[in-house]
Scaffold this motif. Sequence first.
Motif, PDB file in Angstrom:
ATOM      1  N   UNK A  21       1.056  -1.160  -0.099  1.00  0.00           N
ATOM      2  CA  UNK A  21      -0.155  -0.021  -0.221  1.00  0.00           C
ATOM      3  C   UNK A  21       0.815   1.456  -0.015  1.00  0.00           C
ATOM      4  N   UNK A  22       1.858   1.256   1.012  1.00  0.00           N
ATOM      5  CA  UNK A  22       2.844   2.342   0.830  1.00  0.00           C
ATOM      6  C   UNK A  22       3.552   2.704  -0.463  1.00  0.00           C
ATOM      7  N   UNK A  23       3.944   1.556  -0.972  1.00  0.00           N
ATOM      8  CA  UNK A  23       4.774   1.642  -2.233  1.00  0.00           C
ATOM      9  C   UNK A  23       3.695   2.196  -3.422  1.00  0.00           C
ATOM     10  N   UNK A  24       2.498   1.844  -3.568  1.00  0.00           N
ATOM     11  CA  UNK A  24       1.559   2.272  -4.613  1.00  0.00           C
ATOM     12  C   UNK A  24       1.110   3.721  -4.306  1.00  0.00           C
ATOM     13  N   UNK A  25       0.957   4.169  -2.901  1.00  0.00           N
ATOM     14  CA  UNK A  25       0.682   5.492  -2.760  1.00  0.00           C
ATOM     15  C   UNK A  25       1.766   6.402  -3.153  1.00  0.00           C
ATOM     16  N   UNK A  26       3.073   6.125  -3.021  1.00  0.00           N
ATOM     17  CA  UNK A  26       4.330   6.808  -3.198  1.00  0.00           C
ATOM     18  C   UNK A  26       4.524   6.854  -4.801  1.00  0.00           C
ATOM     19  N   UNK A  27       4.109   5.628  -5.407  1.00  0.00           N
ATOM     20  CA  UNK A  27       4.463   5.626  -6.918  1.00  0.00           C
ATOM     21  C   UNK A  27       3.259   6.625  -7.611  1.00  0.00           C
ATOM     22  N   UNK A  28       2.115   6.783  -6.670  1.00  0.00           N
ATOM     23  CA  UNK A  28       0.887   7.654  -7.220  1.00  0.00           C
ATOM     24  C   UNK A  28       1.227   9.164  -6.795  1.00  0.00           C
ATOM     25  N   UNK A  29       2.021   9.441  -5.792  1.00  0.00           N
ATOM     26  CA  UNK A  29       2.569  10.763  -5.350  1.00  0.00           C
ATOM     27  C   UNK A  29       3.644  11.074  -6.485  1.00  0.00           C
ATOM     28  N   UNK A  30       4.460  10.447  -6.889  1.00  0.00           N
ATOM     29  CA  UNK A  30       5.392  10.549  -8.065  1.00  0.00           C
ATOM     30  C   UNK A  30       4.983  10.965  -9.337  1.00  0.00           C
ATOM     31  N   UNK A  87       5.215  12.904   7.011  1.00  0.00           N
ATOM     32  CA  UNK A  87       5.056  13.994   6.134  1.00  0.00           C
ATOM     33  C   UNK A  87       3.368  14.025   5.644  1.00  0.00           C
ATOM     34  N   UNK A  88       3.092  14.830   4.868  1.00  0.00           N
ATOM     35  CA  UNK A  88       1.568  15.047   4.496  1.00  0.00           C
ATOM     36  C   UNK A  88       1.126  13.723   3.315  1.00  0.00           C
ATOM     37  N   UNK A  89       0.054  13.617   3.364  1.00  0.00           N
ATOM     38  CA  UNK A  89      -0.383  12.347   2.820  1.00  0.00           C
ATOM     39  C   UNK A  89      -1.228  12.526   1.707  1.00  0.00           C
ATOM     40  N   UNK A  90      -1.411  11.695   0.864  1.00  0.00           N
ATOM     41  CA  UNK A  90      -2.538  11.747  -0.353  1.00  0.00           C
ATOM     42  C   UNK A  90      -3.841  12.184  -0.253  1.00  0.00           C
ATOM     43  N   UNK A  91      -4.353  11.922   0.801  1.00  0.00           N
ATOM     44  CA  UNK A  91      -5.551  12.240   0.813  1.00  0.00           C
ATOM     45  C   UNK A  91      -6.069  13.788   1.028  1.00  0.00           C
ATOM     46  N   UNK A  92      -4.707  14.612   1.339  1.00  0.00           N
ATOM     47  CA  UNK A  92      -4.840  15.971   1.134  1.00  0.00           C
ATOM     48  C   UNK A  92      -5.129  16.461  -0.332  1.00  0.00           C
ATOM     49  N   UNK A  93      -4.401  15.776  -1.246  1.00  0.00           N
ATOM     50  CA  UNK A  93      -4.538  16.087  -2.712  1.00  0.00           C
ATOM     51  C   UNK A  93      -6.061  15.726  -3.271  1.00  0.00           C
ATOM     52  N   UNK A  94      -6.492  14.767  -2.723  1.00  0.00           N
ATOM     53  CA  UNK A  94      -7.971  14.569  -3.117  1.00  0.00           C
ATOM     54  C   UNK A  94      -8.869  15.341  -2.697  1.00  0.00           C
TER      55      UNK A  94
END
Length: 347
Positions: A21-30, A87-94
Motif C-alpha cells: 500500500x505504501x509503495x503504490x501510494x508513493x508511486x501515485x505521488x510521484x 509528512x503529508x499524505x495523499x488524502x490531502x490531494x484528493x
Amino acid sequence: AGETFGDRSLSQGLSVLVGLGLCVTMLGLGCAVELGQLGQQLRRPVGLLLALLGQFVAMPLLAFLLAIIFALDEVAAVAVLLCGCCPGGNLSNLMSVLVDGDMNLSIIMTASSTLLALFLMPLCLWIYSRHWINTAVVQLLPLGAVSLTLGSTLLPIGLGVLIRYRHPRAADLLVKISLWSLLVTLVVLFILTGTMLGPDLLAQIPASVYAIAVLMPLAGYALGYGLATVFKMPPHCRRTVSLETGCQNVQLCTAILKLTFSPELIGSMYMFPLLYALFQSAEAGLFVLAYKMYGRDSYKQDTLGEEEDTDISYKKLKEEEVADTSYGTVTTEEHNSIQMEPTQTAL
C-alpha cells in the motif's frame, strides 16, 4: 487478543499489505509531480516553506503537547509522535480537488514534505521523545529503521516522476489507482485489525488516545489555515494548506510501527494511525461539505486574476484540449480551403 496480534502468519500478511500500500501510494505521488512545476517551486519556494513549517514544526509540537496534556504512557506517546512527525499524505490531494484548492501547491507540499522527512522526521522524533527517554520503548526507538523506511519510498516516487515525464496518460491512470488503493488499504487494515485481531484490541486503547485521534487532525487543519493566513495567501490556497497540514501519511506511520516494532512491544497502539486516518477523513469530509454548502460561490473570486493554469493530472482527467484563439480565428471560405484571419488583441 495479544496472542492473535502476535500471530506470525497474520503479522507477515499485514506487513506485506502495508508495504504494498505504501509503495503504490508513493508511486501515485510521484506520478502527480511534474519536473517543470518542481523547477518553478524552487524559484519561489512558498510550498516548500509551508510544508516545512506545517509538517515538521506545527504537527510534531502539537503531537507532543497532546501527549503531555493527556498524560500518555510511553508506547502511546511514541505512536502519537510518529504520526505527528510524518509528512503529508495523499488524502490531502484528493480533498484539495473537492474544495477547489490550488493543486500545484497541494502536490508540491506533499512531495516536498516527503523528501524533507528523510532528515527531519528522525530529528523531530529524537527531540520530542526526550521526555520519555528513560523508558524501554523510546530507548528501542529505531531511528535508523525509520530513515531506512523513508528512504525506501524514494524509489517509487522517482519511478512515478519518470512515468509522468515519459508517459503522461499512464501517470494519470496510476494517480487514480493510488488514490483508490489508499482508501482500500486503510479500510482493509482497519477491518483486519479490528475484527480478525479481536474487538478486545480496540477496547485496550485508552479513551485519551481516541480523544487525540479526534483532536489532532482538527487542530492540524486549524493550524494550517492560520499559517496560510499569516502568509497572506488567497482563500483557495488557505484551504489547501489547511488540508495539507492536518492530513498525515498514515500509511507511512503504519509501516514504521509494523516494520520496526515487535507486536508485543507496540500492542494496541498499532491502531492509532488507523484511528487518525478515520477521523482525519471524516473531518476533511465535513470541511468539504461545509465548503460545498457555503463557500462555493466565492471560488470565482478566489481565482480572479490568476494566470497560471493548474496542469495537474487530476484536472487533466476532466479537461479536453481547446484550441487557443488568441492569435487568429479559423474560417472556412470554400469547400477545401481554410484561412487564418488575424485578430487584434487589446494590450
